[in-house]
Design a protein around this motif. Structure first.
Motif, PDB file in Angstrom:
ATOM      1  N   ARG A 116       7.360  38.607 -47.296  1.00  0.00           N
ATOM      2  CA  ARG A 116       6.561  37.388 -47.185  1.00  0.00           C
ATOM      3  C   ARG A 116       7.211  36.195 -47.877  1.00  0.00           C
ATOM      4  N   VAL A 128       7.106  34.071 -44.683  1.00  0.00           N
ATOM      5  CA  VAL A 128       5.809  33.383 -44.629  1.00  0.00           C
ATOM      6  C   VAL A 128       5.811  32.172 -45.567  1.00  0.00           C
ATOM      7  N   PRO A 173      -0.406  44.494 -35.578  1.00  0.00           N
ATOM      8  CA  PRO A 173       0.206  44.256 -36.880  1.00  0.00           C
ATOM      9  C   PRO A 173      -0.072  45.359 -37.880  1.00  0.00           C
ATOM     10  N   ALA A 211       5.288  42.454 -39.752  1.00  0.00           N
ATOM     11  CA  ALA A 211       3.991  41.898 -40.138  1.00  0.00           C
ATOM     12  C   ALA A 211       4.156  40.505 -40.728  1.00  0.00           C
ATOM     13  N   SER A 212       5.200  40.313 -41.526  1.00  0.00           N
ATOM     14  CA  SER A 212       5.417  38.996 -42.129  1.00  0.00           C
ATOM     15  C   SER A 212       5.788  37.961 -41.076  1.00  0.00           C
ATOM     16  N   ARG A 232       4.876  37.971 -37.952  1.00  0.00           N
ATOM     17  CA  ARG A 232       3.678  37.669 -37.163  1.00  0.00           C
ATOM     18  C   ARG A 232       2.739  36.748 -37.939  1.00  0.00           C
ATOM     19  N   GLU A 233       2.576  37.048 -39.232  1.00  0.00           N
ATOM     20  CA  GLU A 233       1.728  36.197 -40.073  1.00  0.00           C
ATOM     21  C   GLU A 233       2.286  34.787 -40.124  1.00  0.00           C
ATOM     22  N   ALA A 241       0.552  31.247 -39.049  1.00  0.00           N
ATOM     23  CA  ALA A 241       0.333  30.289 -40.136  1.00  0.00           C
ATOM     24  C   ALA A 241       1.046  28.969 -39.859  1.00  0.00           C
TER      25      ALA A 241
END
Length: 572
Positions: A99, A103, A139, A147-148, A150-151, A155
Motif C-alpha cells: 500500500r 495506494v 479482491p 489488492a493494493s 485495485r484499491e 481511490a
C-alpha cells in the motif's frame, strides 16, 4: 537533486514521470525525450540516466529530481502532464509494503498534481485485472499486490473527482520487452530450464501481453485523449496460454508442456511442488477485456502493435541473453536462428563479421565477450549445437558451421577454442574459400587428454550440479559472467550430458584432427597459454601467452587479441 540543469524549471515542463526508473517508466521517459519533450524524472535513485545513455537517448532535455512518493510531495518542477508509473510490482508483499507505494504513493502524486496551475493532466497507470467494477478478480481472493492496485484504482478515481484533476487511466496487461523478468517471464524461465512439466490453467486461459514499446507510445499520446477515459492496453490477439508457451518453446528449441492443470488444483498443491506463486494464479483466467476504446484511440493516432508472435520471440531472446536478469548481453545483436536443424544461439553480426569465434567446453559464446571488446570490427559468436543455449542437430558440427557461414558475406578469421578446433579445421580444409585465416586457441587435440572427470560415469551429474564458483575453481578460472553463464546452461536438461559426450568423442579423434592440420591450406596460427603448452609438435606458428592457462582469451583478452590480429609470420 536536479540534473542536468534547474534552468529547465523556469518554464513549465512538458511532463514529469514518477517511477521513472521502473520498467515502464524508463521506457516512457525515453519515448518522451525522443519526441523532443522537456521531461522531469522523479526517482529515488538515479539509475535512469546511464540506462538512457546506453539506449542512445539524449538527456539534454531531462531533469532528474529526487522524490519519495510515500510521503507528501513538494518542491518539484511544474509540468503540464503528470505520469504516475510508480508501483511496487512484486508478489509475496506485505499489506503495508504494497500500500505504501501503490495506494498512498498514488494519492500523494494526485494531491501534488492538484496544486499545479491549469492546464494539467494526470495519467495514472493501473492494471488490466484491477480496474473498474465490471472486470477483475474478487479482491478478497487476491494477494497484497493486486489488492493494493485495485484499491488505488478506485481511490485515485474518487480523489480526482473530488479535487477536479483531469484524469486518464491506462490499464496495461502483462508488459513484455527487454528488462522484464517477472510475471510471465517466470513461466518462460521454467520452460527454458526444463522445469515446466505442465501449465497451470486450461486450454482457454488468456494471459494477454503488450510490448513496452507500444505501451510507451500509447502513454505518450494519451494526454491528447478526452479526460475521464480509461483504456485497457493489451493485444487482444494474444493466443491462449498453451499456444503462447508453445510459440516460445518452438523458438527456444525446447519441449513445450503437453498438459494443463486447473488453477484450483494448483492452489491446493504445495508451492515447492508446483513452483507457482499463489498470487500469480489470479492472473490465469479465461476473462476477456474491453479493448475497443484503446484500439480506437491507438488507430486514431497511428499506433499499431507489432505481431504478437514476433514480440514474444524477440522477448524470449532478450530473456535468454540476460540470463533472465542474472546478467546482461555483451552485444547489441543476439538471438536464436535455425541452422542445420538446430535452434542456434548467435551473438553478433551474422552477415559481415571480421572474426567468427567458436567456444570450447564446457563454455558458451559468452566466453568471448572479453576478447571481442579488444577486436576491431564486428564478430560472430554462436553457441555450438546442443551446447550452451543451442539445441542439438543430427548433422556433424562442421556441416552446421558451414551452414552458419552461408549467411556470412565476408571471409572472416575463424577463431576456435579447445574442442571447437577440430570442426573448425574440418571446415577450413573442406571450404577454404570461406575462411581468411584460422586461429586455434588451446587446441585440445594437441594438448594432454581430457581430465578424469570426463571419464567418470558421473561426469554429467557432477557438471550439472556445479555452482558457478565450483565450475570456476574446476577450470582454474576466476569467477565472472562467462563462467556463471556456462554454469547456468549446464543445469539445463541434456546440456551437461552432451558436453561430456562431446569431450569423449573428441578424445577419440585426436589423430584425425592432427592429420587435418597438415592438410589445411589457409594460414594457421596457434595460441596457447604458457601454463598449458602443446604436447604434440607442429610446424605452424605457435604463440604463447605468459601467465595464461587453457582459457587465455578469458584471462588475458588484450594479449590474445593482439596475437589474433597480428600479421601472419613472414608477411610483409
Amino acid at each position: 537533486m536536479c540534473r542536468p540543469s534547474c534552468l529547465l524549471w523556469e518554464a513549465s515542463l512538458d511532463a514529469i514521470v514518477f517511477g521513472a526508473t521502473g520498467f515502464v517508466g524508463r521506457s516512457l521517459v525515453a519515448e518522451l525525450l525522443r519526441r523532443g519533450q522537456r521531461v522531469a524524472a522523479a526517482v529515488r535513485n538515479d539509475t535512469l540516466t546511464p540506462w538512457l545513455t546506453a539506449q542512445g537517448v539524449g538527456t539534454d532535455r531531462l531533469a532528474v529530481v529526487t522524490a519519495d512518493i510515500t510521503r507528501p510531495l513538494a518542491g518539484l518542477p511544474e509540468a503540464r502532464v503528470v505520469y504516475n508509473s510508480a508501483a511496487r510490482y512484486a508478489f509475496g508483499l506485505g499489506v503495508d509494503e504494497a500500500r505504501a507505494v501503490n495506494v498512498t504513493g498514488a494519492l500523494n502524486v494526485l494531491d501534488w498534481a492538484a496544486t499545479l496551475p491549469e492546464p494539467r493532466r494526470l495519467v495514472h497507470i493501473s492494471g488490466y485485472r484491477v480496474s473498474a467494477a465490471e472486470v477483475g478478480p474478487d479482491p478478497a481472493a487476491s494477494g497484497a499486490y493486486e489488492a493494493s492496485k485495485r484499491e488505488a484504482d478506485l481511490a485515485v478515481r474518487a480523489r480526482a473527482r473530488e479535487l477536479g484533476v483531469p484524469l486518464n487511466i491506462a490499464n496495461p496487461s502483462t508488459v513484455i520487452g527487454p528488462g522484464q523478468y517477472v510475471g510471465l517471464a517466470t513461466l518462460v524461465r521454467q520452460l527454458w530450464h526444463g522445469r515446466l512439466p505442465a501449465l497451470p490453467g486450461g486450454p482457454d486461459t488468456f494471459l494477454p501481453v503488450v510490448t513496452v514499446g507500444h505501451l510507451a507510445r500509447f502513454l505518450a499520446e494519451l494526454p491528447h485523449a478526452p479526460t475521464g477515459e480509461h483504456h485497457w492496453v493489451l493485444d487482444d490477439a494474444t493466443p491462449p496460454l498453451p499456444e503462447l508457451i508453445g510459440t516460445v518453446a518452438d523458438h527456444l528449441g525446447v519441449r513445450a508442456p503437453r498438459r494443463t492443470i486447473p488453477v484450483g488444483l494448483v492452489r491446493r498443491l504445495p508451492r515447492a511442488l508446483t513452483g507457482a506463486d499463489p498470487e500469480t494464479l489470479h492472473f490465469l483466467s479465461t476473462d476477456r477485456y474491453p479493448t475497443a476504446s484503446a484500439d480506437a484511440f491507438a488507430a486514431g493516432v497511428g499506433l499499431e502493435q507489432p505481431p504478437v508472435a514476433d514480440a514474444l520471440r524477440a522477448w524470449a531472446d532478450d530473456l535468454v541473453a540476460a540470463g533472465f536478469g542474472a546478467g546482461s548481453p555483451w552485444s547489441a545483436a543476439y538471438g536464436f536462428r535455425a541452422v542445420a536443424g538446430s535452434r542456434t544461439w548467435v551473438t553478433g553480426d551474422r552477415h559481415r563479421p571480421e572474426h567468427v569465434l567458436l567456444h570450447g567446453l564446457p563454455m558458451n559464446a559468452d566466453l568471448w565477450a572479453p576478447l571481442a571488446a579488444h577486436l576491431p570490427g564486428p564478430v560472430l559468436a554462436p553457441d555450438l549445437p546442443g551446447l550452451g543455449r543451442s539445441s542439438p542437430t543430427d548433422r556433424p558440427t562442421h556441416a552446421w558451421l558451414a551452414e552458419l557461414l552461408d549467411e556470412v558475406r565476408t571471409r572472416p578469421t575463424l577463431v576456435a577454442h579447445s574442442l571447437a578446433c577440430g570442426p573448425a579445421l574440418r571446415l577450413a580444409v573442406e571450404r577454404p574459400e570461406r575462411v581468411g585465416e584460422l586461429v586455434l586457441v588451446s587446441p585440445a587435440f594437441l594438448q594432454p587428454p581430457s581430465p578424469r572427470l570426463v571419464r567418470s560415469r558421473l561426469a554429467a551429474v557432477r557438471l550439472r550440479g556445479m555452482s558457478a564458483a565450483r565450475l570456476a575453481d574446476t577450470l582454474g578460472l576466476p569467477a565472472g559472467p562467462a563462467v556463471a553463464s556456462a554454469a547456468a546452461d549446464l543445469r539445463r536438461p541434456g546440456v551437461a550430458r552432451r558436453v561430456v559426450a562431446a569431450l569423449r568423442a573428441a578424445h577419440g579423434r585426436r589423430a584425425e584432427f592432427r592429420a587435418l592440420l597438415d592438410r589445411v591450406a589457409v594460414p594457421v596460427r596457434i595460441v596457447v597459454g604458457a601454463a598449458d603448452p602443446l604436447v604434440v609438435p607442429v610446424e605452424h606458428e605457435v604463440l604463447e601467452v605468459a601467465g595464461a592457462g587453457h582459457y587465455p582469451q578469458l584471462t588475458h583478452p588484450a594479449e590474445v587479441a593482439g596475437l589474433v590480429t597480428r600479421a601472419p609470420s613472414g608477411s610483409p
